[in-house]
Design an enzyme around this catalytic site. Structure first.
Site, PDB file in Angstrom:
ATOM      1  N   ASP A 272       0.819  -1.215   0.000  1.00 15.31           N
ATOM      2  CA  ASP A 272       0.000   0.000   0.000  1.00 15.31           C
ATOM      3  C   ASP A 272       0.856   1.271   0.000  1.00 15.31           C
ATOM      4  OD1 ASP A 272      -2.609   1.229   0.174  1.00 15.31           O
ATOM      5  OD2 ASP A 272      -2.122   1.773   2.236  1.00 15.31           O
ATOM      6  N   HIS A 277       4.676   4.898  -2.870  1.00 15.69           N
ATOM      7  CA  HIS A 277       4.971   6.237  -2.354  1.00 15.69           C
ATOM      8  C   HIS A 277       6.359   6.348  -1.711  1.00 15.69           C
ATOM      9  CE1 HIS A 277       0.805   6.409  -3.151  1.00 15.69           C
ATOM     10  NE2 HIS A 277       0.345   6.041  -1.976  1.00 15.69           N
TER      11      HIS A 277
HETATM   12  C1  BG6 Z   1      -2.926   5.655  -0.492  1.00 16.12           C
HETATM   13  C2  BG6 Z   1      -3.065   4.441   0.369  1.00 16.12           C
HETATM   14  O1  BG6 Z   1      -2.223   5.365  -1.664  1.00 16.12           O
HETATM   15  O2  BG6 Z   1      -2.237   6.662   0.223  1.00 16.12           O
HETATM   16  C3  BG6 Z   1      -3.780   4.773   1.655  1.00 16.12           C
HETATM   17  O3  BG6 Z   1      -3.779   3.449  -0.340  1.00 16.12           O
HETATM   18  C4  BG6 Z   1      -3.103   5.913   2.353  1.00 16.12           C
HETATM   19  O4  BG6 Z   1      -3.852   3.643   2.513  1.00 16.12           O
HETATM   20  C5  BG6 Z   1      -2.902   7.073   1.401  1.00 16.12           C
HETATM   21  O5  BG6 Z   1      -3.930   6.313   3.427  1.00 16.12           O
HETATM   22  C6  BG6 Z   1      -2.065   8.154   2.030  1.00 16.12           C
HETATM   23  O6  BG6 Z   1      -2.073   9.274   1.199  1.00 16.12           O
HETATM   24  P1  BG6 Z   1      -1.886  10.727   1.783  1.00 16.12           P
HETATM   25  O7  BG6 Z   1      -1.904  11.607   0.582  1.00 16.12           O
HETATM   26  O8  BG6 Z   1      -3.032  10.966   2.726  1.00 16.12           O
HETATM   27  O9  BG6 Z   1      -0.571  10.697   2.495  1.00 16.12           O
END
Ligand code: BG6
Length: 527
Positions: A272, A277
């Site tokens: 995830d 990320h």
């Molecule tokens: C998403 C995940 O890609 O990114 C989520 O699937 C997570 O689980 C989210 O909560 C976090 O994104 P951000 O922009 O809130 O840091």
């Protein structure tokens, strides 16, 4: 280190005379029809508000249309009402929400087609609807397909789009009208499945047509990492193993799994957050300077950094990775259930909601510099940051109180919230005796430029409509990232975590994560 003070730096006015290139102006999207497969959460919470804001900013042309294709029965009017409701909840506006006339104007660009994506009749109907929309705007227009559907349906939808000619291959990027496809994460669930999906994509499209989205790349501070590193000359000389002791990249979330347990049970934190990320942040941090700011030059360097990640072998796994799962606890003073008590989670679930992983990058710049990455749900608060801890001075000539050592310098890049950059360094505390203290030199986006208002999806959708692929991940990048995490996933899949849950909601992860980093003489920052 005895005391801490804060110092704020003021932001100088830009000096036009030194700019080598004119400031790139925001360009308007080219005329296009955006076909969105799926009309769920992502469409309502992110895609529609982002397009609405882009239209409000004058960045979408009049010849812009959205055609959503999903299973629910409904027509254009029904869909426009649905989106209007979503905008009132999720779009920005004044106190009373977004302007009603602006919502109506935006809604007039929306269309809806009910249909099953595994039914060829849907694609025939889709072709007709696209033809009707195009007919209203003579002149060529681009076609952008957005897969906002469960990942298990990607390959089938891609193949059918290609087979039916609804989304044809366009070999030359300069050819008009253009055809592009945006594919949401997760892109595969392992290296093998990502390779397979890439092969399927390649059979259907040329790589320049494919935009694999990672919304972190659309975040302002993530883009700023490139500017910070490569538009300044003072940081690059110390951005290496000679000066950096280690790097910490944290993505902490206070939310739990929310209503997404069906997806999350299959994914877990590594798929995830890490494969996409966090490894994107690592690659931007670690990459060599690209020669130009073009999509391929930047991505070539990112992929080189990812490929230099040392493979983690099963026998060394406990030195490289730890996992956790939250139990019941307290967030913001309110009790919250443990992961296993959340709706749709198996009572004995082995899915990790927290992981800390040490990546080593085996190249000249980063040899022996650990990159500690961690992410978890139900941590005390939401904070994403990249922190570079520099080496301590080799010799400390100042007297220190017993048991204390000199604090290392740290450069922390806050991705969210309170976006900014803080440099921590030592100073002398005023007074007769020589005493040192750590102080922060702080740059805050909000103070310098006002609150950041636009969402990452706005940047990314506009970029895609403009054919700008720098902030999207290329097939080789995705595969290199899977190569880095696959051994961890395989190892964990074969070993049931008997100790789950091992951290309480509201704590900074499991105790093993602290021991893990302490073994190397470091400790986690509290962002
Ligand atoms: C998403 C995940 O890609 O990114 C989520 O699937 C997570 O689980 C989210 O909560 C976090 O994104 P951000 O922009 O809130 O840091």
């Amino acid at each position: 280190m005895n005391a801490r003070a804060a110092t704020t730096i003021t932001v100088a006015e830009p000096t036009p005379a030194v700019a080598a290139e004119p400031t790139p102006q925001l360009r308007r999207a080219e005329p296009c029809t955006m076909v969105i497969f799926g009309a769920g959460d992502l469409l309502h919470r992110k895609l529609m508000p982002s397009l609405f804001h882009l239209m409000g900013d004058g960045l979408l042309p009049d010849e812009f249309a959205v055609l959503a294709v999903a299973r629910s029965q409904g027509d254009d009017d029904w869909f426009r009402t649905e989106v209007g409701n979503a905008l009132r909840t999720f779009a920005q506006g004044g106190d009373g929400g977004p302007d009603a006339a602006a919502v109506r104007r935006f809604a007039s660009h929306l269309h809806y087609l009910p249909g099953e994506l595994d039914d060829m009749a849907t694609y025939a109907a889709l072709r007709r609807r696209i033809g009707d929309i195009d007919a209203a705007f003579p002149g060529g227009r681009g076609h952008l397909f957005y897969l906002a559907i469960p990942p298990s349906l990607y390959a089938d939808a891609i193949t059918r789009l290609a087979q039916t000619g609804v989304a044809p291959r366009v070999p030359d990027p300069r050819q008009r009208p253009w055809v592009r496809i945006i594919i949401e994460k997760p892109f595969g669930r392992s290296l093998a499945s990502a390779v397979e999906l890439n092969a399927c994509v390649r059979r259907a499209f040329a790589e320049h047509q494919v935009y694999r989205i990672d919304h972190y790349l659309g975040k302002e501070t993530v883009q700023n990492l490139l500017v910070f590193r490569f538009a300044n000359s003072i940081f690059e000389p110390i951005w290496n193993r000679a000066h950096v002791h280690h790097v910490q990249i944290t993505a902490a979330e206070s939310v739990g799994v929310e209503h997404r347990a069906r997806y999350y049970e299959e994914a877990g934190v590594v798929r995830d957050m890490f494969q996409n990320h966090l490894l994107q942040l690592l690659s931007l941090m670690a990459m060599e300077p690209p020669v130009t700011f073009s999509a391929d030059a930047v991505r070539d360097e990112k992929v080189k950094a990812l490929r230099a990640i040392r493979p983690i072998t099963p026998d060394a796994m406990h030195d490289y990775a730890v996992r956790g799962q939250y139990g019941p606890g307290t967030i913001d003073g309110r009790p919250v259930p443990g992961y296993r008590e959340e709706p749709d989670v198996a009572p004995g679930s082995a899915t990790p909601t927290y992981a800390a992983i040490r990546f080593m990058i085996d190249n000249w710049r980063w040899h022996d510099v650990p990159f500690y990455l961690r992410s978890g749900k139900r941590l005390p608060h939401r904070a994403t940051e990249i922190a570079i801890q520099f080496r301590k001075p080799p010799h400390v000539m100042f007297p220190m109180p017993p048991g204390e050592t000199m604090e290392p310098n740290t450069l922390a890049i806050r991705v969210q919230p309170q976006e900014g950059i803080t440099l921590r360094f030592e100073v002398k505390v005023p007074g007769i005796e020589v005493r040192t203290a750590s102080v922060d030199m702080d740059f805050s986006y909000a103070e310098a430029f006002g609150e950041l208002e636009h969402d990452a999806y706005e940047t990314l959708l506009l970029d895609c409509m403009l054919g700008e692929a720098t902030l999207f991940t290329r097939s080789d990048e995705v595969e290199a990232a899977w190569t880095a995490v696959d051994p961890i996933l395989d190892y964990w899949a074969g070993k049931r975590p008997e100790h789950f849950p091992n951290y309480a909601a509201g704590a900074w992860g499991p105790a093993v994560a602290d021991q893990f980093i302490a073994r190397e003489g470091a400790r986690w920052r509290e962002p």
